[in-house]
Design an enzyme around this catalytic site. Structure first.
Site, short mmCIF file in Angstrom:
data_model
loop_
_atom_site.label_atom_id
_atom_site.label_comp_id
_atom_site.label_asym_id
_atom_site.label_seq_id
_atom_site.Cartn_x
_atom_site.Cartn_y
_atom_site.Cartn_z
N GLY A 25 -1.24 4.40 -2.97
CA GLY A 25 -1.37 4.75 -1.28
C GLY A 25 -0.67 3.73 -0.77
N MET A 27 -1.91 0.79 0.95
CA MET A 27 -3.13 -0.08 0.85
C MET A 27 -3.26 -0.55 -0.46
SD MET A 27 -5.39 0.51 3.95
CE MET A 27 -6.13 -1.38 4.09
N LYS A 45 -9.04 0.60 -8.83
CA LYS A 45 -8.02 0.45 -8.01
C LYS A 45 -7.72 -1.30 -7.57
CE LYS A 45 -8.70 1.50 -2.94
NZ LYS A 45 -10.39 1.94 -2.04
N GLU A 95 -16.16 4.09 -10.93
CA GLU A 95 -15.93 5.97 -12.47
C GLU A 95 -14.91 6.37 -12.16
OE1 GLU A 95 -19.14 9.57 -11.69
OE2 GLU A 95 -19.15 8.26 -10.50
N ASP A 141 -13.92 7.78 7.12
CA ASP A 141 -12.32 7.96 6.36
C ASP A 141 -12.98 9.40 5.90
OD1 ASP A 141 -9.43 8.82 5.89
OD2 ASP A 141 -9.31 6.77 4.26
N ASN A 146 -10.26 12.64 0.65
CA ASN A 146 -11.15 11.31 -0.25
C ASN A 146 -13.01 12.75 -0.75
OD1 ASN A 146 -10.21 9.56 0.95
ND2 ASN A 146 -10.69 9.24 2.16
N ASP A 158 -13.71 6.79 -2.04
CA ASP A 158 -12.65 5.80 -1.49
C ASP A 158 -13.21 5.25 0.10
OD1 ASP A 158 -10.79 4.23 -0.23
OD2 ASP A 158 -8.91 6.06 0.07
#
Length: 486
Positions: A25, A27, A45, A95, A141, A146, A158
């Site tokens: 993505g 970010m 992440k 997870e 968001d 998501n 997220d």
């Protein structure tokens, strides 16, 4: 030494080995990885970009770590790795989930999904949001990408741009505003983070699931401003009126007019085709028609018909007893809330009739009291049971579904009245959803109701439910328990 970083095979913090890049993505990157210490698969992440992205990764880990709910993807760890150039980059271990997002489902379908499936997913998301808001976390968001549809249920993903409720929005770059089509109007005004923002996102999510497109199908902030001037696309008239009303309320420009997550969860749960809804484990499947199964209204205990008894004796005594019986019968009929029509407190119940060869004299109607219509000749009525026996007889006429609905209604009314704390009500509702009225009988139902009874006692001791409400809830649960077949 890998020429490209990160890459498959890289070991982070001497523990997490990257396996496959799952998503990239603006970010961050999300990798499938192996936790070599615990020998399990996880998701890693890694933020991309400047130090702001790294700081947001740390914030995401701290806020998401507050949450423990089956409908929210769990955060396992927060660590730092060293790039080949010696710089340090933080990463979040989460997870690892299997399944597809709502965005992928809509893309594969090429259009909207059945509204029954949409309300099931929406109810699960609302439940997860209620848990997040109770912990003081605002997601900010909510969108189809998501929300993950997993074999075990719905998961909210997220928390990358989440914030603590009430936290000032000091982002002047717009990086944390999310996607234009899903941003609430107050986000553009720089207002502090508030749960109502997530309810706007829920409204957009529901809108897109039942129509195939968001209410404002735009890609830029300029396009969003122009589209908002004309209002959202109308919802299909074929949808249930209550669903259209809820979506419209969620999309209200005024955050104060939107429902809470708990209110949205209750409204959607009533529309779920399979009731009671197992919102997170597992996701209920709607019937082919998409029609909602309407739960019957909680059965109302009707007062048993008044019974006149006239004892044998002298004419004056018989007349007096009959007159009192008529007065009591009229008073009980006027009070539709009574569960037991008997003598007033402190009075002695008349004795059952004694067999006699001669009929007793009938009382003359009093000028001040209305006369009761003559009843057809019939066999002598059975004796009136005491109040407790009457209540048990009434409960026995309930179905499991109706008794379960009474318990759910009691919890909702208690929460609305402020007699049950929202987090306690959510706890009760989660346990109630695990009871299937079409399948749960015998030991299974007894065990689940006993668990709820223990929970009521525990929550009452903690002060999460008032004594009066706990007593009422125990009575309703006892009625439900009595319906378990041996």
């Amino acid at each position: 030494m890998h020429d490209v970083w990160p890459a498959a095979g890289v070991l982070l913090a001497s523990r997490y080995r990257l396996v496959t890049l799952l998503e990239t993505g603006g970010m961050a990157q999300v990798w499938r990885a192996t936790d070599e210490l615990l020998d399990r698969h996880v998701a890693v992440k890694l933020p991309a970009g400047d130090t702001r992205a790294a700081h947001m990764a740390w914030r995401e880990a701290r806020l998401a770590a507050r949450l423990s709910h089956p409908g929210i993807a769990a955060v396992h760890d927060y660590r730092e790795a060293v790039r080949p150039d010696g710089s340090v980059v933080p990463f979040v271990v989460m997870e690892l989930l299997s399944g597809e997002t709502v965005a992928a489902r809509l893309c594969d379908a090429g259009g909207p999904m059945p509204w029954g499936e949409a309300v099931s997913i929406g109810a699960a998301v609302a439940e997860a949001l209620a848990a997040a808001h109770a912990a003081g976390v605002v997601h900010r968001d909510i969108k189809p990408g998501n929300v993950m549809l997993c074999p075990g249920g719905v998961k909210l993903l997220d928390f990358g741009i989440s914030a603590a409720a009430g936290e000032p929005d000091d982002d002047e770059t717009g990086v944390s505003f999310g996607t234009p089509a899903y941003a609430a109007p107050e986000r553009l005004d720089g207002k502090p983070a508030e749960p109502a923002t997530d309810l706007y996102g829920l409204g957009v999510l529901l809108f897109e699931m039942v129509t195939g497109d968001p209410p404002y199908d735009v890609n830029t902030w300029e396009e969003l401003a122009a589209a908002q001037a004309h209002g959202p696309t109308p919802l299909p008239g074929s949808l249930p009126a209550r669903l259209r009303e809820l979506i419209t309320r969620c999309l209200d420009d005024d955050p104060h007019r939107r429902p809470t997550a708990a209110q949205a969860r209750r409204a959607l749960a009533r529309l779920v085709p399979s009731a009671p809804a197992r919102l997170t484990i597992p996701l209920p499947k709607p019937p082919p028609t998409g029609h909602a199964k309407v739960l019957p209204a909680p059965a109302r205990e009707a007062a048993p018909p008044p019974i006149r008894r006239i004892t044998v004796g002298i004419a004056l005594a018989a007349t007096a007893v009959a007159f009192i019986a008529v007065i009591n019968a009229v008073g009980s009929a006027d009070d539709g809330r009574a569960e037991f029509a008997g003598p007033p407190a402190g009075a002695t119940s008349p004795s059952p009739p004694t067999p006699s060869s001669s009929p007793s004299p009938s009382p003359s109607p009093s000028p001040s009291a209305p006369s009761a219509p003559a009843a057809p000749a019939q066999s002598a009525p059975p004796p009136v049971p005491p109040p407790s026996a009457t209540a048990r007889t009434t409960a026995a006429t309930l179905t499991v579904e109706a008794a379960l609905s009474r318990v759910q209604d009691t919890v909702e009314r208690g929460e609305d009245a402020g007699e049950i704390r929202p987090d306690v009500a959510l706890d009760f509702q989660n346990l109630l959803r695990l009871i299937d009225p079409d399948a749960e009988t015998g030991a299974g139902l007894t065990e689940q109701v006993d668990q709820l009874l223990r929970k009521v006692r525990q929550r009452a001791n903690e002060g999460g439910i008032t004594k009066t409400q706990a007593t009422l809830l125990r009575e309703r649960l006892t009625d439900l328990r009595s319906l378990a077949t041996p």
